[in-house]
Design a protein around this motif. Structure first.
Motif, PDB file in Angstrom:
ATOM      1  N   GLN A   1      13.426  63.580  43.109  1.00  0.00           N
ATOM      2  CA  GLN A   1      12.516  62.876  43.547  1.00  0.00           C
ATOM      3  C   GLN A   1      11.644  61.840  42.548  1.00  0.00           C
ATOM      4  O   GLN A   1      11.602  62.477  41.558  1.00  0.00           O
ATOM      5  N   TYR A   2      11.551  60.604  43.032  1.00  0.00           N
ATOM      6  CA  TYR A   2      10.905  59.506  42.230  1.00  0.00           C
ATOM      7  C   TYR A   2       9.537  59.636  42.200  1.00  0.00           C
ATOM      8  O   TYR A   2       8.891  59.872  43.302  1.00  0.00           O
ATOM      9  N   VAL A   3       8.725  59.399  41.061  1.00  0.00           N
ATOM     10  CA  VAL A   3       7.413  59.218  40.721  1.00  0.00           C
ATOM     11  C   VAL A   3       6.927  57.963  40.236  1.00  0.00           C
ATOM     12  O   VAL A   3       7.692  57.525  39.336  1.00  0.00           O
ATOM     13  N   LYS A   4       5.761  57.376  40.658  1.00  0.00           N
ATOM     14  CA  LYS A   4       5.356  56.302  39.893  1.00  0.00           C
ATOM     15  C   LYS A   4       4.222  56.671  38.793  1.00  0.00           C
ATOM     16  O   LYS A   4       3.397  57.280  39.258  1.00  0.00           O
ATOM     17  N   LEU A   5       4.479  56.273  37.524  1.00  0.00           N
ATOM     18  CA  LEU A   5       3.667  56.674  36.496  1.00  0.00           C
ATOM     19  C   LEU A   5       2.925  55.504  36.027  1.00  0.00           C
ATOM     20  O   LEU A   5       3.474  54.300  35.838  1.00  0.00           O
ATOM     21  N   ASN A   6       1.694  55.476  35.666  1.00  0.00           N
ATOM     22  CA  ASN A   6       0.801  54.428  35.099  1.00  0.00           C
ATOM     23  C   ASN A   6       0.066  54.917  34.063  1.00  0.00           C
ATOM     24  O   ASN A   6      -0.897  56.028  34.242  1.00  0.00           O
ATOM     25  N   VAL A   7       0.618  54.631  32.807  1.00  0.00           N
ATOM     26  CA  VAL A   7       0.294  55.279  31.402  1.00  0.00           C
ATOM     27  C   VAL A   7      -0.437  54.257  30.657  1.00  0.00           C
ATOM     28  O   VAL A   7       0.134  53.340  30.109  1.00  0.00           O
ATOM     29  N   GLY A   8      -1.819  54.223  30.716  1.00  0.00           N
ATOM     30  CA  GLY A   8      -2.452  53.189  30.095  1.00  0.00           C
ATOM     31  C   GLY A   8      -2.381  51.829  30.632  1.00  0.00           C
ATOM     32  O   GLY A   8      -2.310  50.871  29.719  1.00  0.00           O
ATOM     33  N   GLY A   9      -1.963  51.686  31.629  1.00  0.00           N
ATOM     34  CA  GLY A   9      -1.576  50.398  32.325  1.00  0.00           C
ATOM     35  C   GLY A   9      -0.009  50.019  32.302  1.00  0.00           C
ATOM     36  O   GLY A   9       0.457  49.025  32.782  1.00  0.00           O
ATOM     37  N   SER A  10       0.770  50.936  31.675  1.00  0.00           N
ATOM     38  CA  SER A  10       2.223  50.650  31.300  1.00  0.00           C
ATOM     39  C   SER A  10       3.022  51.381  32.436  1.00  0.00           C
ATOM     40  O   SER A  10       2.650  52.516  32.862  1.00  0.00           O
TER      41      SER A  10
ATOM     42  N   GLU B   1      -2.644  53.772  45.369  1.00  0.00           N
ATOM     43  CA  GLU B   1      -1.328  53.216  45.782  1.00  0.00           C
ATOM     44  C   GLU B   1      -0.336  54.267  45.403  1.00  0.00           C
ATOM     45  O   GLU B   1       0.710  53.848  45.454  1.00  0.00           O
ATOM     46  N   GLY B   2      -0.786  55.345  44.953  1.00  0.00           N
ATOM     47  CA  GLY B   2       0.107  56.508  44.645  1.00  0.00           C
ATOM     48  C   GLY B   2       0.692  56.457  43.356  1.00  0.00           C
ATOM     49  O   GLY B   2       1.358  57.334  43.092  1.00  0.00           O
ATOM     50  N   TRP B   3       0.086  55.784  42.482  1.00  0.00           N
ATOM     51  CA  TRP B   3       0.412  56.016  41.145  1.00  0.00           C
ATOM     52  C   TRP B   3      -0.246  57.039  40.556  1.00  0.00           C
ATOM     53  O   TRP B   3      -1.453  57.129  40.389  1.00  0.00           O
ATOM     54  N   ILE B   4       0.396  57.648  39.635  1.00  0.00           N
ATOM     55  CA  ILE B   4       0.009  59.199  38.926  1.00  0.00           C
ATOM     56  C   ILE B   4      -0.656  58.211  37.594  1.00  0.00           C
ATOM     57  O   ILE B   4       0.228  57.640  36.753  1.00  0.00           O
ATOM     58  N   LEU B   5      -1.796  58.474  37.337  1.00  0.00           N
ATOM     59  CA  LEU B   5      -2.525  58.090  36.044  1.00  0.00           C
ATOM     60  C   LEU B   5      -2.493  59.051  34.939  1.00  0.00           C
ATOM     61  O   LEU B   5      -2.830  60.103  35.093  1.00  0.00           O
ATOM     62  N   ILE B   6      -1.954  58.444  33.916  1.00  0.00           N
ATOM     63  CA  ILE B   6      -2.042  59.360  32.475  1.00  0.00           C
ATOM     64  C   ILE B   6      -2.762  58.473  31.514  1.00  0.00           C
ATOM     65  O   ILE B   6      -2.461  57.268  31.242  1.00  0.00           O
ATOM     66  N   ASP B   7      -3.910  59.090  31.223  1.00  0.00           N
ATOM     67  CA  ASP B   7      -4.723  58.219  29.989  1.00  0.00           C
ATOM     68  C   ASP B   7      -4.569  58.409  28.770  1.00  0.00           C
ATOM     69  O   ASP B   7      -4.959  59.087  27.675  1.00  0.00           O
ATOM     70  N   ARG B   8      -3.130  57.617  28.430  1.00  0.00           N
ATOM     71  CA  ARG B   8      -2.559  57.579  27.082  1.00  0.00           C
ATOM     72  C   ARG B   8      -2.291  56.075  27.174  1.00  0.00           C
ATOM     73  O   ARG B   8      -1.971  55.223  28.024  1.00  0.00           O
ATOM     74  N   CYS B   9      -1.992  55.760  25.618  1.00  0.00           N
ATOM     75  CA  CYS B   9      -1.326  54.433  25.420  1.00  0.00           C
ATOM     76  C   CYS B   9      -0.015  54.538  25.998  1.00  0.00           C
ATOM     77  O   CYS B   9       0.823  55.534  25.644  1.00  0.00           O
ATOM     78  N   GLY B  10       0.337  53.654  26.788  1.00  0.00           N
ATOM     79  CA  GLY B  10       1.766  53.565  27.187  1.00  0.00           C
ATOM     80  C   GLY B  10       2.885  52.892  26.440  1.00  0.00           C
ATOM     81  O   GLY B  10       3.950  52.646  26.897  1.00  0.00           O
TER      82      GLY B  10
ATOM     83  N   ASP C   1      -9.377  57.008  43.474  1.00  0.00           N
ATOM     84  CA  ASP C   1      -8.401  57.875  42.713  1.00  0.00           C
ATOM     85  C   ASP C   1      -8.825  59.355  43.140  1.00  0.00           C
ATOM     86  O   ASP C   1      -9.893  59.668  43.551  1.00  0.00           O
ATOM     87  N   HIS C   2      -7.880  60.336  43.257  1.00  0.00           N
ATOM     88  CA  HIS C   2      -8.132  61.776  43.576  1.00  0.00           C
ATOM     89  C   HIS C   2      -6.936  62.447  42.778  1.00  0.00           C
ATOM     90  O   HIS C   2      -5.864  61.928  42.542  1.00  0.00           O
TER      91      HIS C   2
END
Length: 296
Positions: free
Chosen positions: A15-24, A55-64, A4-5
């Motif tokens: 432009q599309y982005v990939k989001l990982n919000v609490g595993g969702s 893998e390029g997923w943007i991580l957001i530490d919230r319930c998804g 992670d960085h």
């Protein structure tokens, strides 16, 4: 995680982005995320660093759980309100976290609408006209007790106890309305007729009884108005109107047996033995008939 960085995300709206919000996992455009002025715009317009994995997923530490709903709102500026109250509260918490003031307002409005109205324990209508009084009496399925009270209708001076008795009548009305408000409609009249203190009792839209609490007394030099407090009689009539509760009509024999005004040629019997010795004379009274019917 070691892979992670942090990085700054800034690109074209398409432009599309990939989001990982609490595993969702979610896939959307920068244009959607920056459509409104909120935390997501700050995150994806280069003003804030975001955390990404290898893998390029943007991580957001919230319930998804509700992030898809938030994306739908960003796209359409509308969303179906969750039917479940807990889901609605959770969505409100997420909207507050992302500083989405418009969505916060929508959620708070929906929660307020769903709050049950806090009806008073006892509601006593204060009637403003005779027409309104008749409408209330005719439209309710409950028996009705009305107190007409107007101290200023007096033509003469009051006796020394009248003010105290007038207050006692009002206090009794308040106590009865608190006790029987779920079974009886209590209404108060402060403008009607020329009476000073008058109780009226109704069942099935018809007046059953009336208790006038005022009278004129004659002193040596002038007339006085006397207000009385017939507490026992008022209690009796209030209990009598309960016979008209949730029924198509009161039991005629029960009414005859419990009514002092409707009795004819009363015969007092102190026991069943005495009734037999008198040859059934009590059969003419209401209670006698009820006994006879019950035994049969």
């Amino acid at each position: 995680m070691s892979g992670d960085h942090k990085k700054v995300i800034k690109g074209s709206p398409s432009q599309y982005v990939k989001l990982n919000v609490g595993g969702s996992l979610h896939y959307t455009t920068i244009g959607t995320l920056t459509k409104h002025d909120n935390m997501l715009r700050a995150m994806f317009s280069g003003r804030m660093e975001v955390l990404t994995d290898s893998e390029g997923w943007i991580l957001i530490d919230r319930c998804g759980k509700h992030f898809g709903t938030i994306l739908s709102y960003l796209r359409d500026e509308w969303l179906p309100i969750p039917e479940n109250q807990r889901d609605l509260q959770e969505l409100l918490a997420e909207a507050r976290y992302y500083c989405m003031s418009d969505l916060v307002e929508v959620c708070e409005g929906a929660i307020k609408q769903r709050e049950p109205e806090k009806d008073p324990v006892c509601r006593v209508p204060l009637i403003t006209s005779q027409r309104e009084e008749q409408m209330l009496i005719q439209s309710t399925s409950k028996p009705v007790v009305k107190l007409l009270v107007n101290r200023h209708n007096n033509k003469y001076s009051y006796t020394s106890t009248s003010d105290d008795n007038l207050l006692k009548n009002i206090e009794l009305f308040d106590r009865l309305s608190l006790r029987f408000s779920k079974r009886v409609l209590f209404i108060k009249d402060v403008i009607g007729s020329n009476e000073i203190c008058l109780w009226a009792f109704y069942g099935h839209g018809k007046k059953l009884a009336e208790v006038c609490c005022t009278s004129i007394v004659y002193a040596t030099d002038r007339k006085h108005t006397k207000v009385e407090f017939p507490e026992a009689r008022i209690y009796e009539e209030t209990l009598n109107v309960l016979l008209y509760e949730n029924r198509t009509g009161p039991d005629a024999e029960l009414m005859q047996a419990t009514s002092t005004r409707g009795a004819v040629a009363p015969v007092v019997c102190t026991s069943d033995d005495e009734e037999e010795r008198r040859g059934g004379a009590c059969s003419q009274s209401g209670l006698g008939r009820l006994r006879s019917n019950k035994n049969n």
